[in-house]
Design a protein around this motif. Sequence first.
Motif, short mmCIF file in Angstrom:
data_model
loop_
_atom_site.label_atom_id
_atom_site.label_comp_id
_atom_site.label_asym_id
_atom_site.label_seq_id
_atom_site.Cartn_x
_atom_site.Cartn_y
_atom_site.Cartn_z
N GLN A 125 0.75 -1.11 -0.04
CA GLN A 125 -0.03 -0.06 0.02
C GLN A 125 0.88 1.18 0.06
O GLN A 125 1.59 1.47 0.90
CB GLN A 125 -0.98 0.07 1.29
CG GLN A 125 -1.59 1.25 1.26
CD GLN A 125 -2.33 1.40 2.80
OE1 GLN A 125 -2.92 0.48 3.13
NE2 GLN A 125 -2.10 2.53 3.25
N ILE A 126 0.76 2.00 -1.03
CA ILE A 126 1.36 3.23 -1.09
C ILE A 126 0.58 4.54 -0.48
O ILE A 126 -0.44 4.56 -0.88
CB ILE A 126 1.71 3.68 -2.85
CG1 ILE A 126 2.12 2.46 -3.49
CG2 ILE A 126 2.78 5.09 -2.63
CD1 ILE A 126 3.54 1.93 -2.82
N ASP A 127 0.93 4.94 0.62
CA ASP A 127 0.38 5.91 1.16
C ASP A 127 0.57 7.24 0.75
O ASP A 127 1.32 7.67 -0.32
CB ASP A 127 0.42 5.65 2.82
CG ASP A 127 -0.66 5.92 3.70
OD1 ASP A 127 -1.06 7.07 3.64
OD2 ASP A 127 -1.43 4.83 4.19
N ASN A 128 0.05 8.37 1.52
CA ASN A 128 0.07 9.59 1.22
C ASN A 128 1.71 10.00 0.93
O ASN A 128 2.46 9.77 1.61
CB ASN A 128 -0.44 10.72 2.40
CG ASN A 128 -0.61 12.06 2.06
OD1 ASN A 128 -0.43 12.22 0.96
ND2 ASN A 128 -1.25 12.70 2.91
N ILE A 158 4.98 -3.49 -8.43
CA ILE A 158 4.57 -4.08 -7.25
C ILE A 158 3.96 -5.55 -8.03
O ILE A 158 4.51 -6.49 -7.29
CB ILE A 158 3.37 -3.53 -6.69
CG1 ILE A 158 4.03 -2.16 -5.88
CG2 ILE A 158 2.86 -4.18 -5.58
CD1 ILE A 158 2.85 -1.04 -5.48
N ALA A 159 3.40 -5.58 -8.88
CA ALA A 159 2.54 -6.85 -9.39
C ALA A 159 3.87 -7.67 -10.02
O ALA A 159 3.82 -9.11 -9.62
CB ALA A 159 1.73 -6.40 -10.43
N LYS A 202 0.39 -7.35 -4.59
CA LYS A 202 -0.99 -6.80 -5.31
C LYS A 202 -1.16 -5.35 -4.92
O LYS A 202 -0.85 -4.83 -3.71
CB LYS A 202 -2.35 -7.40 -4.78
CG LYS A 202 -2.51 -8.77 -5.04
CD LYS A 202 -3.65 -9.21 -4.20
CE LYS A 202 -3.95 -10.76 -4.50
NZ LYS A 202 -5.27 -11.37 -3.91
N PRO A 203 -0.93 -4.48 -5.70
CA PRO A 203 -0.79 -2.86 -5.68
C PRO A 203 -1.96 -2.20 -4.99
O PRO A 203 -2.90 -2.72 -5.33
CB PRO A 203 -0.84 -2.65 -7.07
CG PRO A 203 -0.41 -3.60 -7.82
CD PRO A 203 -1.09 -4.86 -7.29
N GLY A 218 -3.96 -1.06 -12.82
CA GLY A 218 -3.59 -2.31 -11.99
C GLY A 218 -3.67 -2.35 -10.59
O GLY A 218 -3.24 -3.15 -9.90
N PHE A 219 -4.25 -1.33 -9.86
CA PHE A 219 -4.62 -1.38 -8.55
C PHE A 219 -5.82 -2.07 -7.92
O PHE A 219 -6.68 -2.17 -8.43
CB PHE A 219 -4.60 0.27 -7.85
CG PHE A 219 -3.47 0.76 -8.13
CD1 PHE A 219 -2.53 0.91 -7.13
CD2 PHE A 219 -3.15 1.60 -9.23
CE1 PHE A 219 -1.13 1.43 -7.32
CE2 PHE A 219 -1.97 2.52 -9.42
CZ PHE A 219 -1.06 2.23 -8.35
N GLU A 220 -5.33 -3.08 -7.04
CA GLU A 220 -6.48 -4.05 -6.39
C GLU A 220 -7.00 -3.80 -5.30
O GLU A 220 -7.82 -4.36 -4.73
CB GLU A 220 -5.99 -5.51 -6.33
CG GLU A 220 -5.13 -5.72 -8.02
CD GLU A 220 -4.84 -7.19 -7.90
OE1 GLU A 220 -5.53 -8.09 -7.35
OE2 GLU A 220 -3.82 -7.58 -8.57
N TYR A 221 -6.51 -2.56 -4.59
CA TYR A 221 -6.77 -2.20 -3.18
C TYR A 221 -6.70 -0.55 -3.35
O TYR A 221 -5.56 0.01 -3.68
CB TYR A 221 -5.69 -2.65 -2.26
CG TYR A 221 -5.57 -2.32 -0.99
CD1 TYR A 221 -5.80 -3.36 0.06
CD2 TYR A 221 -5.23 -1.21 -0.49
CE1 TYR A 221 -5.62 -2.90 1.58
CE2 TYR A 221 -4.99 -0.86 0.66
CZ TYR A 221 -5.05 -1.79 1.67
OH TYR A 221 -4.92 -1.57 3.09
#
Length: 623
Positions: A260-263, A290-291, A296-297, A364-367
């Motif tokens: 998880q890439i945050d702020n 990431i993938a 999972k990105p 590609g983001f899953e979350y």
Amino acid sequence: MKTILFPRLYPEAVVDGSSVLPPGLELEVKTVTGDREVRYLAVFHNRGSVARHLDAIRFTARPEPGDFLSFPGREYRIFLEGWTMVTPAKSVRYGEKDNFCNPDYLPAAVSDPVHYNNAAEPNRFSGEYVGLLNHRPSGSILLAGFITSRRMMCRLTIELAESGVAQLELCCDADHILVEPGESVESEELLLTCGSDSQALLKEFASRWGENMNARTWDHAPTGWCSWYYYFENVTAADIAENLEELAARRSDFPLEYIQIDNGWQSAYGDWLHTNARFPEGLRALAHSIAEKRFKPGLWLAPFLVEKNSRLYSEHPEWTIRTPEGETVWLDPWGSTELAVLDGTHPGVQAHFRNLFRRLAELGFEYVKLDFMMYACTPGKGRYFDPKATRLDALRRALTAIREGFGEERFILGCTTVLAGVVGLINAERISTDITPYWERKESGRDRYREDCCVPNVCRNIINRTYMHRRLFLCDPDVHIARRDRNELTDAEVRLWTSALLLAGGLKLLADRFSTLEPERAELSRLLLAAPDRFRLRPLDRFDREYPAVWFGIDRESGAPALGIFNFAETSMRLQVTLPDAPAGTLRNLWGNETLKWVSGAPCEFQVEPHNCLLFLPSTQSK
């Protein structure tokens, strides 16, 4: 448990500031009585010829001879839920004052900041959604709570007197919405029920709320790594790449699912498809990197916030919450950043959210982690585009659009939002304020704000909200911090936080820099990942103290008990505990050599040092 006499509720509608309804207006109340429960649903009808503004529908009770509100005030203990993840979920008693919160943060912490007591006077307490009134001598508990959250914010006010409960008010805020002639508006559904087990009552309440709102969860508790709590807003693409390499190489030790890439990655609040200079290759390349490492990105966003200098605001200023004069409502400045709030009732905003989250899925983001969503429900002096929309409408319509865009198969985590507003629309929700790499910080000369970011406040909300887990959403207790660098927590405090996460279950996200994580601290993270959602947890002392110290868990698979004894105070604590019903066996303290022979009903005494804990687990599973 002795049968209790429910209090009599008196419903009323508040229209244009008055509870005296003129001719043509009617409040219809539907009541259903069942086994040890009563349910109420009120419907406001405008049968007149003039449009009206509905402010609230409320149910009020005062003590009557022989009912549950008529015991002496000193005999009650009260548990009240909070509005957002940061708002205290805690117990109070006669003679105490309400939660002491930062006055500047009140609009984001309580649904009715104008009338909030804020520890000004004793014996007047307020909460949101649900409350428990525990008569200590008899052990009887009255639960009052709202089991729907479709349109209205729901709050409770309880006032104690020496002679009993002076007043109980259960209010559905309608936010002064416009009701045309011939239209009707329903309240949320109110439940009164009773029992002797606070956790069982709250779990049943949450189950019924979740069923009514089609609550979502997930088929497992996700694990992952979050960039925020080490790098904060200074995170770079190089930081992500470094940790990806470390985690991929140590996958057997840290079998994580999401990154998880945050702020800190975005070019501006509102421009969520554009990265800043620290992420020069853009979102598609970030998700691919990431993938490529077989994770999972995941991506953090604050979807409702928009900067004054963003592309979005320059193109669509009309999408923000605006004053009656048509001017944008600006939040108090965040440093040098000027921020407005997107209006979730505006069709353009809803279309924007569908397109934005559809595009993130395509990249590609899953979350996604959605932050600061409570601002959708704090219009201040502004007005929504739709004059018939409530604050909850604004949030839920926008979240519905986000879900439609992102898809049913992808994971949405809510953060800093109105808890009622997300049920049925997200998969998981943060249930506490942010964990911190220090015990607490507060200004000299004042008490702790009860929504402050600090370890005790985080743990208080985690244990008191365990009833929500897998019923309203998956609970997210926040990330694990184990490192020594950039961390002021002592060894004992790190063990305490690790113990809380191990017992609490829910999401398990790590937040350290793995190239500098020492082996003995890395072992703590591996311990959490071995069984991420292992225990069914409850507090045994919910009504005894603000910060529950006795955490009792049952292993979901084996049925074996676990016991945590936590000391959040500044002095040592001696505590006597009667062991609850659970299979007999021998438990060992994970952090020492003490053993505990589990015999249901047996009294035990524990000594715990400040900022420390004991964690008793089945001996075959302890170190």
